[in-house]
Design an enzyme around this catalytic site. Structure first.
Site, PDB file in Angstrom:
ATOM      1  CG  HIS A  67       0.783   1.101  -8.458  1.00 38.38           C
ATOM      2  ND1 HIS A  67       1.907   0.324  -8.664  1.00 38.38           N
ATOM      3  CD2 HIS A  67       1.107   2.345  -8.905  1.00 38.38           C
ATOM      4  CE1 HIS A  67       2.860   1.066  -9.204  1.00 38.38           C
ATOM      5  NE2 HIS A  67       2.407   2.293  -9.353  1.00 38.38           N
ATOM      6  CD  GLU A 115      -1.422  -3.683  -8.123  1.00 40.16           C
ATOM      7  OE1 GLU A 115      -1.984  -2.681  -8.610  1.00 40.16           O
ATOM      8  OE2 GLU A 115      -0.517  -4.318  -8.712  1.00 40.16           O
ATOM      9  CB  CYS A 118       5.202  -2.720  -9.425  1.00 44.60           C
ATOM     10  SG  CYS A 118       4.669  -1.848  -7.934  1.00 44.60           S
ATOM     11  CB  CYS A 146       1.617  -3.796  -5.875  1.00 47.07           C
ATOM     12  SG  CYS A 146       1.137  -2.087  -6.220  1.00 47.07           S
TER      13      CYS A 146
END
Lengths: 143, 143
Positions: B47, B49, B77, B80
């Protein structure tokens, strides 16, 4: 679990928190194995099971580890549990329970969240004593 | 957020879910930026980030991003969000809210868990309209 414990011991020898993980395919063959690598990689996300899943998926050529089992010496934290959902792993077998930082049987219990898109089968406490002993030894030495 | 949106657009051009992220140090200087890389890397954990935090920490030479801000176009999410705790980021600024898969204002609300060891400051909805429009466009084209 013996392989995961060996990875945990190797992590301890590198001055990392002793956690180890193995990813097995649907037939039980080892796809990847890793020990905790947070300190060496200056990467707070480099938990053993996340490293092993990333490596297994890379080798597999697919971001989904459908049918795969993750064996890890410590109850996964919320980050790793949520990653197991993203990787669609079929089964998680873990050693020691982690009442402080665990995210499967403790804390947010990621797989039990109503919006959780995929729920791996979970078996906890396999090789619990050895896994926990390694962690205790590591933190005792650190103090 | 403009930089994060540019990363999201670049991700869309690579056929990745359009999410982008930037890590800023305590003075506001850009440490790292990344777009979603799940498909390219066969890595379900890639992802935006998480990639940006890992890169920032690597450059920083420290697994802790103390004082840093993560700017990301979509609500993180649970994976993360939990990684942000591990990286000890000071602040999270996100664009679109994610009622299905978010883990900050939705689902397990990671930072509000009683056992959460570190709670970043959170500002949601910054650049929400543009961030959400990119995601809508991406998923509309996919159907």
């Amino acid at each position: 679990m013996a392989l995961a414990l060996a990875e945990a011991r190797a992590a301890m020898a590198r001055d990392e928190v002793p956690v180890g993980a193995v990813v097995l395919d649907a037939c039980g063959a080892v796809l990847a194995q890793a020990g905790n690598g947070v300190e060496a990689g200056h990467d707070a996300s480099a938990h053993a099971e996340l490293l092993a899943m990333r490596e297994a998926a890379r080798l597999h050529g697919d971001a989904r580890l459908t049918g795969c089992t993750v064996v890890v010496t410590l109850e996964p934290c919320p980050m790793c549990a949520a990653a197991m959902v993203h990787f669609r792993v079929a089964r998680v077998i873990f050693g020691a329970y982690d009442s402080k930082s665990g995210g499967v049987e403790h804390g947010p219990r990621i797989f039990e969240q109503p919006r959780c898109l995929h729920r791996p089968e979970v078996v906890g406490g396999v090789g619990e004593r050895e896994s926990a002993a390694l962690l205790k030894e590591f933190f005792r030495k650190r103090r």
